[in-house]
Scaffold this motif. Structure first.
Motif, PDB file in Angstrom:
ATOM      1  N   ARG A  43       0.832  -1.209   0.000  1.00  0.00           N
ATOM      2  CA  ARG A  43       0.000   0.000   0.000  1.00  0.00           C
ATOM      3  C   ARG A  43       0.862   1.253   0.000  1.00  0.00           C
ATOM      4  N   ARG A  44       1.915   1.257   0.792  1.00  0.00           N
ATOM      5  CA  ARG A  44       2.814   2.416   0.821  1.00  0.00           C
ATOM      6  C   ARG A  44       3.542   2.590  -0.507  1.00  0.00           C
ATOM      7  N   TRP A  45       3.992   1.483  -1.084  1.00  0.00           N
ATOM      8  CA  TRP A  45       4.761   1.528  -2.328  1.00  0.00           C
ATOM      9  C   TRP A  45       3.927   2.083  -3.484  1.00  0.00           C
ATOM     10  N   THR A  46       2.665   1.694  -3.559  1.00  0.00           N
ATOM     11  CA  THR A  46       1.829   2.101  -4.689  1.00  0.00           C
ATOM     12  C   THR A  46       0.939   3.306  -4.400  1.00  0.00           C
ATOM     13  N   GLY A  47       0.708   3.603  -3.132  1.00  0.00           N
ATOM     14  CA  GLY A  47      -0.217   4.681  -2.795  1.00  0.00           C
ATOM     15  C   GLY A  47      -1.663   4.279  -2.984  1.00  0.00           C
ATOM     16  N   SER A  48      -1.920   2.980  -3.038  1.00  0.00           N
ATOM     17  CA  SER A  48      -3.270   2.449  -3.259  1.00  0.00           C
ATOM     18  C   SER A  48      -3.724   1.668  -2.030  1.00  0.00           C
ATOM     19  N   PRO A  49      -5.015   1.699  -1.721  1.00  0.00           N
ATOM     20  CA  PRO A  49      -5.502   0.913  -0.586  1.00  0.00           C
ATOM     21  C   PRO A  49      -5.559  -0.588  -0.888  1.00  0.00           C
ATOM     22  N   LEU A  50      -5.566  -0.968  -2.168  1.00  0.00           N
ATOM     23  CA  LEU A  50      -5.657  -2.369  -2.551  1.00  0.00           C
ATOM     24  C   LEU A  50      -4.961  -2.576  -3.899  1.00  0.00           C
ATOM     25  N   PRO A  51      -3.614  -2.588  -3.917  1.00  0.00           N
ATOM     26  CA  PRO A  51      -2.910  -2.742  -5.190  1.00  0.00           C
ATOM     27  C   PRO A  51      -3.084  -4.137  -5.793  1.00  0.00           C
ATOM     28  N   ALA A  52      -3.173  -4.177  -7.098  1.00  0.00           N
ATOM     29  CA  ALA A  52      -3.238  -5.439  -7.836  1.00  0.00           C
ATOM     30  C   ALA A  52      -1.858  -5.731  -8.418  1.00  0.00           C
ATOM     31  N   PHE A  53      -1.540  -7.015  -8.547  1.00  0.00           N
ATOM     32  CA  PHE A  53      -0.285  -7.366  -9.198  1.00  0.00           C
ATOM     33  C   PHE A  53      -0.441  -8.651  -9.997  1.00  0.00           C
ATOM     34  N   ALA A  54       0.473  -8.830 -10.953  1.00  0.00           N
ATOM     35  CA  ALA A  54       0.532 -10.035 -11.766  1.00  0.00           C
ATOM     36  C   ALA A  54       1.949 -10.577 -11.667  1.00  0.00           C
ATOM     37  N   GLY A  55       2.100 -11.826 -11.268  1.00  0.00           N
ATOM     38  CA  GLY A  55       3.404 -12.468 -11.163  1.00  0.00           C
ATOM     39  C   GLY A  55       3.693 -13.237 -12.435  1.00  0.00           C
ATOM     40  N   ILE A  56       4.790 -12.875 -13.095  1.00  0.00           N
ATOM     41  CA  ILE A  56       5.179 -13.485 -14.369  1.00  0.00           C
ATOM     42  C   ILE A  56       6.527 -14.166 -14.171  1.00  0.00           C
ATOM     43  N   ALA A  57       6.754 -15.289 -14.836  1.00  0.00           N
ATOM     44  CA  ALA A  57       8.018 -16.023 -14.720  1.00  0.00           C
ATOM     45  C   ALA A  57       9.193 -15.083 -14.961  1.00  0.00           C
ATOM     46  N   ASP A  58      10.188 -15.140 -14.071  1.00  0.00           N
ATOM     47  CA  ASP A  58      11.355 -14.258 -14.163  1.00  0.00           C
ATOM     48  C   ASP A  58      11.959 -14.229 -15.566  1.00  0.00           C
ATOM     49  N   ALA A  59      12.104 -15.400 -16.175  1.00  0.00           N
ATOM     50  CA  ALA A  59      12.748 -15.495 -17.490  1.00  0.00           C
ATOM     51  C   ALA A  59      11.954 -14.800 -18.594  1.00  0.00           C
ATOM     52  N   ALA A  60      10.671 -14.569 -18.373  1.00  0.00           N
ATOM     53  CA  ALA A  60       9.817 -13.958 -19.399  1.00  0.00           C
ATOM     54  C   ALA A  60       9.707 -12.442 -19.249  1.00  0.00           C
ATOM     55  N   VAL A  61      10.352 -11.891 -18.214  1.00  0.00           N
ATOM     56  CA  VAL A  61      10.225 -10.458 -17.930  1.00  0.00           C
ATOM     57  C   VAL A  61      11.507  -9.726 -18.294  1.00  0.00           C
ATOM     58  N   SER A  62      11.362  -8.633 -19.014  1.00  0.00           N
ATOM     59  CA  SER A  62      12.476  -7.758 -19.345  1.00  0.00           C
ATOM     60  C   SER A  62      12.402  -6.543 -18.430  1.00  0.00           C
ATOM     61  N   LEU A  63      13.354  -6.468 -17.492  1.00  0.00           N
ATOM     62  CA  LEU A  63      13.373  -5.385 -16.512  1.00  0.00           C
ATOM     63  C   LEU A  63      14.328  -4.276 -16.950  1.00  0.00           C
ATOM     64  N   PRO A  64      14.114  -3.072 -16.444  1.00  0.00           N
ATOM     65  CA  PRO A  64      15.065  -1.990 -16.722  1.00  0.00           C
ATOM     66  C   PRO A  64      16.443  -2.344 -16.169  1.00  0.00           C
ATOM     67  N   LYS A  65      17.472  -1.815 -16.782  1.00  0.00           N
ATOM     68  CA  LYS A  65      18.853  -2.065 -16.351  1.00  0.00           C
ATOM     69  C   LYS A  65      19.212  -1.146 -15.188  1.00  0.00           C
ATOM     70  N   THR A  66      18.431  -1.238 -14.126  1.00  0.00           N
ATOM     71  CA  THR A  66      18.690  -0.462 -12.916  1.00  0.00           C
ATOM     72  C   THR A  66      18.758  -1.430 -11.748  1.00  0.00           C
ATOM     73  N   ASP A  67      19.440  -1.042 -10.709  1.00  0.00           N
ATOM     74  CA  ASP A  67      19.513  -1.874  -9.514  1.00  0.00           C
ATOM     75  C   ASP A  67      18.189  -1.814  -8.768  1.00  0.00           C
ATOM     76  N   PRO A  68      17.712  -2.960  -8.287  1.00  0.00           N
ATOM     77  CA  PRO A  68      16.464  -2.940  -7.518  1.00  0.00           C
ATOM     78  C   PRO A  68      16.674  -2.325  -6.143  1.00  0.00           C
TER      79      PRO A  68
END
Length: 98
Positions: A43-68
């Motif tokens: 809730r703090r991260w998104t600013g939403s009272p009920l955030p939705a998310f979708a979990g996708i296999a790591d190998a299928a996701v292209s993430l930005p080249k930034t450190d998490p």
């Protein structure tokens, strides 16, 4: 208005970007998990009272080249350093999913 990066998205099923368009994320597979979370951290991260998310296999996701960001134990999060938009996360309780 910032210009969006041009890239080949012909194999991407799902795409997204941050608010300012500096960072993009894409996935080549459908989600393994789709859920709502109401924990204080999400809730703090998104600013939403009920955030939705979708979990996708790591190998299928292209993430930005930034450190998490590791603000909470067992959680890695990616955000735009320019506009602050949250983009993705990995949770220890969902191994192999982003």
């Amino acid at each position: 208005m910032p210009s969006e990066r041009k890239r080949d998205t012909s194999h991407d099923l799902h795409t997204g970007r941050c608010y300012c368009g500096a960072l993009c994320i894409s996935a080549t597979e459908d989600p393994l998990t789709v859920a709502y979370c109401h924990c204080a951290d999400c809730r703090r991260w998104t600013g939403s009272p009920l955030p939705a998310f979708a979990g996708i296999a790591d190998a299928a996701v292209s993430l930005p080249k930034t450190d998490p960001l590791e603000l909470s134990p067992g959680v890695q999060r990616w955000a735009c350093g320019r506009c602050g938009s949250p983009l993705a996360a990995r949770f220890a309780y969902l191994p192999g999913q982003t």
